[in-house]
Design a protein around this motif. Structure first.
Motif, mmCIF file in Angstrom:
data_model
loop_
_atom_site.group_PDB
_atom_site.id
_atom_site.type_symbol
_atom_site.label_atom_id
_atom_site.label_comp_id
_atom_site.label_asym_id
_atom_site.label_seq_id
_atom_site.Cartn_x
_atom_site.Cartn_y
_atom_site.Cartn_z
ATOM 1 N N LYS A 111 -5.297 1.978 -10.004
ATOM 2 C CA LYS A 111 -6.737 2.050 -10.221
ATOM 3 C C LYS A 111 -7.294 3.386 -9.748
ATOM 4 O O LYS A 111 -6.626 4.159 -9.071
ATOM 5 N N LYS A 112 -8.549 3.615 -10.104
ATOM 6 C CA LYS A 112 -9.182 4.918 -9.865
ATOM 7 C C LYS A 112 -9.198 5.288 -8.387
ATOM 8 O O LYS A 112 -8.914 6.432 -8.025
ATOM 9 N N ASP A 113 -9.527 4.326 -7.504
ATOM 10 C CA ASP A 113 -9.618 4.653 -6.074
ATOM 11 C C ASP A 113 -8.262 5.051 -5.499
ATOM 12 O O ASP A 113 -8.181 5.949 -4.644
ATOM 13 N N LYS A 114 -7.190 4.414 -5.972
ATOM 14 C CA LYS A 114 -5.844 4.767 -5.502
ATOM 15 C C LYS A 114 -5.452 6.163 -5.982
ATOM 16 O O LYS A 114 -4.833 6.939 -5.245
ATOM 17 N N LEU A 115 -5.820 6.491 -7.214
ATOM 18 C CA LEU A 115 -5.496 7.809 -7.757
ATOM 19 C C LEU A 115 -6.270 8.902 -7.023
ATOM 20 O O LEU A 115 -5.743 9.991 -6.771
ATOM 21 N N GLU A 116 -7.518 8.615 -6.662
ATOM 22 C CA GLU A 116 -8.314 9.595 -5.914
ATOM 23 C C GLU A 116 -7.719 9.832 -4.532
ATOM 24 O O GLU A 116 -7.680 10.970 -4.044
ATOM 25 N N LEU A 117 -7.259 8.762 -3.886
ATOM 26 C CA LEU A 117 -6.624 8.907 -2.579
ATOM 27 C C LEU A 117 -5.322 9.693 -2.698
ATOM 28 O O LEU A 117 -5.019 10.550 -1.857
ATOM 29 N N LEU A 118 -4.536 9.415 -3.735
ATOM 30 C CA LEU A 118 -3.293 10.150 -3.962
ATOM 31 C C LEU A 118 -3.573 11.634 -4.172
ATOM 32 O O LEU A 118 -2.863 12.492 -3.633
ATOM 33 N N SER B 32 -0.113 12.219 9.110
ATOM 34 C CA SER B 32 0.555 13.230 8.295
ATOM 35 C C SER B 32 1.462 12.558 7.260
ATOM 36 O O SER B 32 2.165 11.591 7.575
ATOM 37 N N VAL B 33 1.437 13.065 6.028
ATOM 38 C CA VAL B 33 2.274 12.533 4.944
ATOM 39 C C VAL B 33 3.234 13.640 4.523
ATOM 40 O O VAL B 33 2.865 14.568 3.815
ATOM 41 N N GLN B 34 4.482 13.546 4.977
ATOM 42 C CA GLN B 34 5.470 14.599 4.756
ATOM 43 C C GLN B 34 6.562 14.093 3.811
ATOM 44 O O GLN B 34 7.663 13.768 4.230
ATOM 45 N N THR C 40 -2.232 14.942 4.271
ATOM 46 C CA THR C 40 -2.673 14.042 5.341
ATOM 47 C C THR C 40 -3.537 12.947 4.725
ATOM 48 O O THR C 40 -4.082 13.113 3.629
ATOM 49 N N THR C 41 -3.652 11.844 5.426
ATOM 50 C CA THR C 41 -4.570 10.786 5.038
ATOM 51 C C THR C 41 -5.279 10.289 6.289
ATOM 52 O O THR C 41 -4.698 10.281 7.382
ATOM 53 N N THR C 42 -6.533 9.912 6.136
ATOM 54 C CA THR C 42 -7.352 9.489 7.272
ATOM 55 C C THR C 42 -7.572 7.988 7.222
ATOM 56 O O THR C 42 -7.977 7.443 6.183
ATOM 57 N N VAL C 43 -7.294 7.333 8.334
ATOM 58 C CA VAL C 43 -7.491 5.881 8.460
ATOM 59 C C VAL C 43 -8.753 5.635 9.264
ATOM 60 O O VAL C 43 -8.884 6.122 10.398
ATOM 61 N N PHE C 44 -9.693 4.905 8.699
ATOM 62 C CA PHE C 44 -10.957 4.603 9.375
ATOM 63 C C PHE C 44 -10.848 3.267 10.096
ATOM 64 O O PHE C 44 -10.449 2.258 9.502
ATOM 65 N N GLU D 157 0.835 -1.197 0.000
ATOM 66 C CA GLU D 157 0.000 0.000 0.000
ATOM 67 C C GLU D 157 0.874 1.254 0.000
ATOM 68 O O GLU D 157 1.917 1.293 0.655
ATOM 69 N N ILE D 158 0.401 2.283 -0.704
ATOM 70 C CA ILE D 158 1.114 3.562 -0.679
ATOM 71 C C ILE D 158 0.851 4.284 0.637
ATOM 72 O O ILE D 158 1.749 4.891 1.229
ATOM 73 N N PHE D 159 -0.386 4.181 1.134
ATOM 74 C CA PHE D 159 -0.795 4.917 2.327
ATOM 75 C C PHE D 159 -1.197 3.944 3.438
ATOM 76 O O PHE D 159 -1.431 2.760 3.183
ATOM 77 N N PRO D 160 -1.273 4.429 4.694
ATOM 78 C CA PRO D 160 -1.497 3.531 5.834
ATOM 79 C C PRO D 160 -2.770 2.698 5.705
ATOM 80 O O PRO D 160 -3.771 3.139 5.142
ATOM 81 N N SER D 161 -2.695 1.492 6.264
ATOM 82 C CA SER D 161 -3.836 0.583 6.275
ATOM 83 C C SER D 161 -4.033 0.055 7.694
ATOM 84 O O SER D 161 -3.176 0.219 8.564
ATOM 85 N N VAL D 162 -5.163 -0.607 7.921
ATOM 86 C CA VAL D 162 -5.517 -1.117 9.255
ATOM 87 C C VAL D 162 -5.570 -2.638 9.210
ATOM 88 O O VAL D 162 -6.080 -3.231 8.262
#
Length: 683
Positions: free
Chosen positions: A420-427, A456-458, A435-439, A381-386
């Motif tokens: 895919k589209k969802d990954k591009l939207e998150l990017l 935070s994504v720095q 920042t990115t929000t983890v639910f 994953e590019i961004f955090p996951s749970v």
């Protein structure tokens, strides 16, 4: 009583008195006493300086460092006597109710006190203090644990069935919850079952963290000269009470703690009970090599030549000098514009190319010039996951990712069209907010309510789009403006999210002769130094240079600020349509400032001059032309490097050309942003 133990107790009292620890202890006792609430355990934190202790008594100093649990009992007895003598806590009944946590300020700087997370074997059997360091790659949510509990005997005739604090269970480092509270404890006096008195249970905060050796960063780089092999393994940290939420995912920390082994069913997990946490800061100062300093002095007559030569000769191990100059300058600007500050000036790159192999090699090479250059593996994953905690608690754990591990550096995510589209939207969302929000669904992870954690994504993002792939997958539009590229493969808002859009000079159908020769020679002899500049300006020299340049603190001059604002306002007025209004995104002003500061840093200056702003404007105008077509400014297709830099005459010609661009820019601002006052130099 053992006379040696008695002597150590006396030394403890002297140390607490001299260090101010006794005064703090009295203050902590007052808070407990004022609450008027009886507790099973009263917890005290005592800061210890091992050097000061060793000067007072070497035996006690050695005892604290190598037998901290037993040393805490000595402090416990001293504190109990102090409480009773001075009547500090009226509710306290027994010495067992006192829980002492010793916090050493530091450990001796010897290898025997360093615990390497990548070394084998991992010494978790000796329960003493160790220092270790690493990067946080996973964090659990804060949960509760039992600090201490009171138990009563179920046999009414037993003296331990009375309401006194005779049977106390206190948490020890590395112990699980079942070691403190469970139902099969028996009375030591009559062997009858013990039952917990729930109203006296003391709870604290607990957080489980996964940390890994910083060597993992070398393994995650796309290219490296380091041929050494090493073992990487993550280890579990327990953060308790005041240390909960003291760590941030992706950060590099130094910790002091006690290793232990936690049993979870049939599995045993090596862990560290953390005692203190300190954010790791890279050691400085950083230096610039003599060759770079000499080059800077030779080019001091011009504010543009030094960076031009830097870009011209950069990455000569991967591409020939003089090729891909605009891209290499953009890469260098992005490299020096990296830091771990919250409100940093980010500079993301999106490259349109058909030479994916050459560009990929160039970007991979450039990643290694930073301590944190991460090439994102497509399988992760590019961004955090749970995920669910693997230690049996069932709670949620936030897993790190490429973007978080690249904190303060570069995250290279490869071909953008492969996502895919969802990954591009998150990017796109991350590029806009950093920042990115983890639910975290509460029902799934045993919590009463859902949670949202903001991370935070720095980091700066690098990516490319294969132009040939784009033309094959999509029907190209016919109504292109002059200079505009087909961007239909990527969402428009995502393209705007990247600070700089670059189109490299050589299409794959007609690679330049130097590039072809370079590729063939490197294929025959990968270790060969093909150019003299590769020996004069080594990769290590560029590493040191970039570390030095990115730590420079730069300020905008009033002239540069006026030039940037004038161009921005003029472009917003000029680049607009009747439906969407201005096509210039609101982030363009930030990008201009970031580019200007980066060029000043790359020039080893601490003030942003008009000359820096000119380069920034030309780069952004070139990017805007690729997105929206040319404007009234009418820049050349390759405005920063309009021709090859082969000798001093070509450098002089480029200076004259850039001065002409500067004057053209002033006329542009005067025509389309007349409200901005700019001092013009008639020369």
């Amino acid at each position: 009583m053992d006379p040696e133990i008695q002597k150590m107790r006396e030394v403890v009292l002297v140390y607490l008195d001299r260090s101010g620890g006794l005064q703090k202890f009295v203050h902590d006792c007052k808070k407990y006493n004022d609450s008027k609430q009886s507790c099973a355990v009263y917890r005290f934190i005592i800061s210890i300086n091992p050097s000061d202790i060793a000067e007072l008594d070497a035996t006690l100093g050695n005892y604290i460092l190598h037998n901290p649990l037993q040393a805490a009992q000595i402090f416990q007895s001293v504190c109990f006597v102090a409480i009773k003598t001075l009547s500090l806590i009226e509710q306290l009944q027994t010495e067992a109710q006192i829980s002492i946590l010793l916090k050493p300020t530091h450990l001796p700087p010897f290898p025997s006190y360093v615990l390497s997370l990548s070394a084998y074997p991992f010494n978790y059997t000796s329960q003493r203090f160790y220092m270790s360091e690493g990067i946080v790659i996973a964090m659990g949510i804060v949960t509760k644990y039992t600090q201490g509990a009171r138990f009563l005997c179920t046999e009414e005739t037993c003296p331990f069935s009375e309401g006194r604090f005779r049977c106390i269970r206190v948490h020890c480092p590395g112990a699980t919850e079942s070691a403190t509270v469970r139902t099969d404890f028996v009375c030591s006096l009559c062997s009858s079952p013990l039952q917990e008195d729930m109203k006296f249970r003391v709870l604290g905060d607990k957080q489980i963290v996964e940390m890994i050796d910083a060597k993992i960063l070398h393994a995650l780089k796309g290219y490296s000269n380091d041929q050494s092999h090493f073992r990487i393994q993550a280890f579990t940290l327990f953060l308790r009470d005041e240390l909960a939420n003291k760590m941030t995912i992706g950060n590099h920390y130094r910790i002091i703690g006690i290793p232990a082994c936690v049993q979870n069913g049939l599995q045993a997990t090596a862990c560290i009970e953390v005692n203190s946490v300190q954010l790791y800061k890279p050691s400085g100062p950083f230096f610039v090599s003599d060759n770079f300093r000499y080059l800077l002095s030779l080019t001091s007559s011009s504010y543009w030549r030094f960076t031009a030569i830097l870009a011209n000769i950069f990455a000569s191990q991967v591409v020939p000098p003089g090729t891909y100059n605009t891209l290499k300058l953009a890469v260098l600007l992005s490299l020096v514009q990296t830091c771990e500050k919250e409100n940093a000036d980010y500079l993301d790159l999106l490259i349109m190319t058909s030479d994916t192999l050459v560009i990929d090699r160039l970007l991979n090479y450039s990643l290694c010039l930073l301590p944190r250059g991460i090439r994102h593996p497509p399988s992760s994953e590019i961004f955090p996951s749970v995920s669910k905690d693997k230690h049996g608690t069932g709670s949620a754990t936030i897993q790190a990712c490429s973007a978080v591990l690249a904190k303060g550096g570069i995250c290279y995510i490869g071909d953008l069209s492969s996502y895919k589209k969802d990954k591009l939207e998150l990017l796109q969302s991350v590029l806009e907010s950093r920042t990115t929000t983890v639910f975290i669904p509460g029902k799934k992870y045993g919590e009463e309510a859902d949670q949202q954690v903001t991370v935070s994504v720095q980091t700066n993002f690098w990516s490319f789009v294969d132009v040939d792939s784009s033309s094959k997958k999509h029907i190209q539009k016919e109504n292109f403006l002059i200079g505009q590229m087909d961007m239909s493969l990527i969402p428009v808002n995502l393209v705007d999210g990247f600070g700089l859009l670059i189109y490299n000079e050589f299409p794959s159908c007609r690679l330049s002769s130097p590039v072809v020769h370079h590729i063939l020679k490197k294929a025959i002899n990968p270790e060969a130094m093909l150019y003299k500049v590769s020996q004069q300006f080594r990769t290590q020299d560029y590493e040191e240079f970039i570390l030095f340049a990115r730590n420079l603190h730069v300020e905008l001059s009033s002239e540069a600020e006026s030039l940037i604002q004038g161009y921005y306002l003029a472009s917003r007025r000029l680049r607009r349509d009747s439906i969407h209004g201005s096509t210039l995104s609101a982030s363009a002003l930030k990008i201009l400032i970031s580019l200007s500061k980066a060029h000043a840093k790359l020039s080893l200056r601490q003030t942003v001059l008009e000359e820096d702003a000119v380069i920034a404007i030309l780069l952004l105008e070139s990017s805007l032309t690729l997105k929206h077509g040319t404007s009234a400014l009418c820049t050349a297709p390759n405005p920063v490097f309009p021709f090859d830099l082969s000798d001093e005459n070509s450098l002089q010609e480029r200076d004259i050309y850039l001065m002409q661009c500067h004057h053209q820019l002033l006329k542009f601002i005067a025509a389309y942003s007349p409200g901005i006052h700019i001092n013009t130099n008639e020369e």
